[in-house]
Design an enzyme around this catalytic site. Structure first.
Site, PDB file in Angstrom:
ATOM      1  CB  CYS A   1      -0.378  -0.299   1.158  1.00 23.27           C
ATOM      2  SG  CYS A   1      -2.594   1.506   0.673  1.00 23.27           S
TER       3      CYS A   1
ATOM      4  CD  GLU B   1      -2.224  -6.470   4.895  1.00 21.97           C
ATOM      5  OE1 GLU B   1      -1.368  -6.671   3.949  1.00 21.97           O
ATOM      6  OE2 GLU B   1      -2.766  -5.432   4.960  1.00 21.97           O
TER       7      GLU B   1
ATOM      8  N   GLY C   1     -19.453   2.575  20.849  1.00 21.75           N
ATOM      9  CA  GLY C   1     -17.842   2.809  22.089  1.00 21.75           C
ATOM     10  C   GLY C   1     -16.723   3.927  21.265  1.00 21.75           C
TER      11      GLY C   1
ATOM     12  CG  ASP D   1     -27.578   4.233  14.519  1.00 21.07           C
ATOM     13  OD1 ASP D   1     -27.308   4.025  15.209  1.00 21.07           O
ATOM     14  OD2 ASP D   1     -27.661   3.095  13.230  1.00 21.07           O
TER      15      ASP D   1
ATOM     16  CG  ASN E   1     -26.622   0.973  10.728  1.00 18.38           C
ATOM     17  OD1 ASN E   1     -26.672   0.173   9.946  1.00 18.38           O
ATOM     18  ND2 ASN E   1     -26.278   1.300  10.943  1.00 18.38           N
TER      19      ASN E   1
HETATM   20  O1  1PR Z   1     -23.144   4.984  19.277  1.00 16.55           O
HETATM   21  O2  1PR Z   1     -20.479   5.421  18.324  1.00 16.55           O
HETATM   22  O3  1PR Z   1     -20.745   3.906  20.158  1.00 16.55           O
HETATM   23  O4  1PR Z   1     -22.012   3.099  17.858  1.00 16.55           O
HETATM   24  C1  1PR Z   1     -23.252   1.995  18.540  1.00 16.55           C
HETATM   25  C2  1PR Z   1     -22.841   1.177  17.257  1.00 16.55           C
HETATM   26  O5  1PR Z   1     -24.046   0.406  17.453  1.00 16.55           O
HETATM   27  C3  1PR Z   1     -23.440   2.004  15.845  1.00 16.55           C
HETATM   28  O6  1PR Z   1     -23.007   1.425  14.670  1.00 16.55           O
HETATM   29  C4  1PR Z   1     -25.633   1.763  15.746  1.00 16.55           C
HETATM   30  O7  1PR Z   1     -25.758   1.524  14.294  1.00 16.55           O
HETATM   31  C5  1PR Z   1     -25.418   0.357  16.442  1.00 16.55           C
HETATM   32  N1  1PR Z   1     -26.363  -0.431  17.559  1.00 16.55           N
HETATM   33  C6  1PR Z   1     -26.758   0.705  18.301  1.00 16.55           C
HETATM   34  N2  1PR Z   1     -28.205  -0.542  19.426  1.00 16.55           N
HETATM   35  C7  1PR Z   1     -27.946  -1.478  18.414  1.00 16.55           C
HETATM   36  C8  1PR Z   1     -28.928  -2.058  18.339  1.00 16.55           C
HETATM   37  O8  1PR Z   1     -29.663  -2.718  17.260  1.00 16.55           O
HETATM   38  N3  1PR Z   1     -30.047  -2.085  19.512  1.00 16.55           N
HETATM   39  N4  1PR Z   1     -27.322  -1.712  15.505  1.00 16.55           N
HETATM   40  C9  1PR Z   1     -27.138  -1.097  17.672  1.00 16.55           C
HETATM   41  C10 1PR Z   1     -27.553  -1.659  15.009  1.00 16.55           C
HETATM   42  C11 1PR Z   1     -27.287  -2.289  12.444  1.00 16.55           C
HETATM   43  C12 1PR Z   1     -26.954  -3.458  11.637  1.00 16.55           C
HETATM   44  C13 1PR Z   1     -27.809  -3.948  11.722  1.00 16.55           C
HETATM   45  C14 1PR Z   1     -28.765  -3.950  10.456  1.00 16.55           C
HETATM   46  C15 1PR Z   1     -28.665  -5.191   9.617  1.00 16.55           C
HETATM   47  N5  1PR Z   1     -27.695  -2.872  13.617  1.00 16.55           N
HETATM   48  O9  1PR Z   1     -25.771  -3.388  12.909  1.00 16.55           O
HETATM   49  O10 1PR Z   1     -26.631  -5.596  11.377  1.00 16.55           O
HETATM   50  O11 1PR Z   1     -29.481  -2.851  10.079  1.00 16.55           O
HETATM   51  O12 1PR Z   1     -29.375  -5.999  10.079  1.00 16.55           O
HETATM   52  P1  1PR Z   1     -30.713  -6.499   9.208  1.00 16.55           P
HETATM   53  O13 1PR Z   1     -29.569  -6.969   7.512  1.00 16.55           O
HETATM   54  O14 1PR Z   1     -30.723  -8.424  10.009  1.00 16.55           O
HETATM   55  O15 1PR Z   1     -31.971  -6.429   8.828  1.00 16.55           O
HETATM   56  P2  1PR Z   1     -22.073   4.166  18.796  1.00 16.55           P
END
Ligand code: 1PR
Length: 552
Positions: free
Chosen positions: A84, A197, A330, A402, A467
């Site tokens: 790279c 890698e 986090g 989100d 998302n």
């Molecule tokens: O805010 O910087 O601490 O990051 C938190 C991270 O965790 C963010 O990326 C947030 O999107 C994710 N997160 C927090 N709570 C949830 C939850 O589900 N309760 N996940 C969560 C968000 C989105 C994807 C999911 C897709 C595909 N989920 O991870 O997998 O929507 O799903 P599907 O294919 O089943 O439809 P920070």
């Protein structure tokens, strides 16, 4: 011949993965952090990996006194492989850092890709064609290799003749309308722009060929044309693992339904347990996932950052998974239980050194964007996006968005950017915008996703994980309108996420939007489909998809 491979370490990024790849091939690795290290004199195989900013890398080589010892090593005829930015360092310099000199083996300057016609940085899997009738170090034109860069040695007649007249052999790749140097070889020097890698088994074969000094092999016949229909990159298929502890304290992969991860049962709803993070990640890698993303959805608030269980997940995963790994959740300025302040840059550094290639920032990206607009559309250099991308490069920083769909009667009903939807709202509303949420969807803000991603690109984010709360876990397909709404806002790559329920949904999103990648979670965790089934389906639909049929 020694079994030790020495790696120059000027702290330019994630070397853990390169060490894992070399050790997976049966060699030992030794990092050389000091140019006076006597091991540099006795080294018999040397790697020069570089990630991120060109100027940071070459100035580190110079300030740490590596330039002369590297040139002496090369003059001794011993083999060296650049990776790279390590390939870029063999050139005279780069527009990325006009005042910094490279090792100057090739008097030519690197330049930035044209971002008007394609996403920059170029992130993804592309084909590489040897120029000439021999294959350099097992670089197979039928395979795809992982690139992540904004600058390159863009090929023109001047460079072609300069390389040829100086005895350099080259392999090239086409990205959009630009051809660039993907690999160079001359005598005991070999270097690749892509990351072997991180290029699955196909990439490991190249590292092995270098370590075994198998410099050339017969060029195989092309089994499929190098289709450059989508800028030469395949559309990436990414497996995502939402990770948290369940009520018994075990680290599990879970899956939300509109972000609600609890079972709907009489027992009060424990966290859905879909499996162990590392074993699931390995399973998806073997199925052909182009990347694996871990999202730590509870951030393990009450443990010191250094004890984050996710660090162990990354360390273990990076030992056997040789495609890019992203970790989110986090990544922010934190305070340990004992009151110690840990800046986001340090938190990210812990993950990079554990084997992550990218970090994903969710909540703090929204906070940074709001500050950016309050500051007159300017950054102040203190946000996690700015500090991490400055140190590790824009390609290492993903923002995780989100959003939730919100209907309005007219565009004047909101200060945010709207568009006319094909799916009017419950009261016939014809316009929509997407307020962003923070804290895992628990708090909704007045900042639109469109405005969020524009601010984050300006602050130094290199990619968007998009998302969609309405679609999350729905198995109903991606929100196609949202994706192109966001793609129209930025020139950095976008990963479509939320809603995938079958292979057809991936073909649909790639055929109907400009997304650079698409992510699935629940459909993989529930064993309804494999990643390979998605890729086979994409190829059946005439779409580019990487199938790593290689065995070592
Ligand atoms: O805010 O910087 O601490 O990051 C938190 C991270 O965790 C963010 O990326 C947030 O999107 C994710 N997160 C927090 N709570 C949830 C939850 O589900 N309760 N996940 C969560 C968000 C989105 C994807 C999911 C897709 C595909 N989920 O991870 O997998 O929507 O799903 P599907 O294919 O089943 O439809 P920070």
């Amino acid at each position: 011949m020694s079994n030790i491979v020495h790696i120059i370490d000027v702290e330019s990024g994630n070397l853990r993965s390169l060490q894992n790849a070399v050790e997976y091939l049966g060699y030992e690795t030794k990092l050389i952090k000091d140019s006076t290290d006597p091991e540099l004199q006795s080294a018999t195989k040397l790697l020069l990996p570089g990630v991120g900013n060109y100027g940071h890398f070459v100035s580190q080589l110079s300030s740490k006194g590596f330039v002369q010892p590297i040139k002496e090593y090369i003059a001794s005829g011993r083999p060296i492989m650049g990776i790279c930015v390590g390939l870029q360092a063999f050139f005279e310099g780069s527009e990325e850092s006009p005042n910094d000199l490279g090792l100057e083996f090739i008097d030519f300057k690197l330049s930035k890709f044209n971002s008007k016609t394609k996403s920059v940085p170029a992130i993804g899997w592309n084909s590489v064609s040897a120029v000439g009738d021999k294959m350099l170090y097992h670089i197979d034109p039928n395979n795809r290799y992982y690139f992540v860069h904004s600058y390159a040695a863009i090929l023109n007649d001047e460079l072609k003749s300069k390389l040829a007249s100086n005895g350099w052999e080259i392999a090239i790749t086409k990205y959009g309308d630009e051809e660039f140097i993907a690999a160079i070889s001359k005598g005991n020097i070999f270097a690749t722009q892509f990351h072997p890698e991180k290029s699955g088994i196909a990439g490991l074969k190249i590292i092995k060929a270098f370590l075994d000094q198998e410099t050339h092999s017969d060029l195989p016949k092309l089994t499929s044309p190098n289709d450059y229909s989508n800028n030469g990159l395949t559309r990436r298929v990414i497996a995502c693992l939402d990770v948290r502890t369940n009520d018994q304290g075990d680290l599990v992969v879970t899956k939300g339904d509109q972000y609600d991860v609890r079972e709907k049962d009489a027992a009060g709803g424990d966290v859905k347990n879909l499996g162990k993070p590392v074993s699931l990640a390995e399973k998806y890698y073997k199925q052909g996932a182009d990347e694996v993303t871990f999202l730590n959805i509870t951030s393990f608030r009450n443990s010191p950052v250094a004890d984050q269980p996710m660090l162990d997940v990354l360390k273990l995963a990076a030992k056997t998974i040789f495609v890019p790994l992203t970790v989110g959740g986090g990544i922010k300025d934190v305070v340990d239980p004992d009151g110690t302040k840990i800046p986001a840059l340090q938190v990210a550094g812990l993950y990079f050194r554990s084997g992550a290639d990218k970090v994903s920032i969710g909540t703090d990206a929204v906070i940074a964007a709001k500050k950016y607009y309050e500051n007159g559309s300017k950054g102040d250099g203190t946000t996690p996006i700015e500090t991490i991308s400055k140190a590790y490069g824009v390609q290492a920083v993903v923002i995780s968005v989100d959003p939730k769909r919100q209907y309005v009667q007219t565009p004047q009903d909101t200060k945010n950017t709207t568009f006319k939807t094909k799916f009017p709202g419950p009261n016939g509303e014809e316009y929509v915008w997407y307020p962003t949420t923070i804290k895992g969807g628990r708090e909704t803000t007045d900042l639109g996703a469109y405005e969020l991603v524009q601010a984050c690109e300006a602050l130094g984010a290199g990619e968007v994980l998009l998302n969609c709360i309405d679609k999350d876990g729905s198995n109903s397909g991606f929100d196609l309108e949202l994706i192109d709404h966001i793609k129209s806002a930025v020139s950095i790559p976008v990963i479509a996420s939320s809603g995938a329920g079958k292979p057809e949904h991936f073909a649909e999103v790639f055929q109907n939007t400009k997304t650079d990648a698409a992510l699935g979670a629940g459909m993989f965790h529930r064993d309804e489909y494999t990643v390979k089934q998605v890729k086979v389906h994409l190829r059946e639909q005439g779409l580019q998809a990487r199938l790593d049929e290689e065995t070592l």
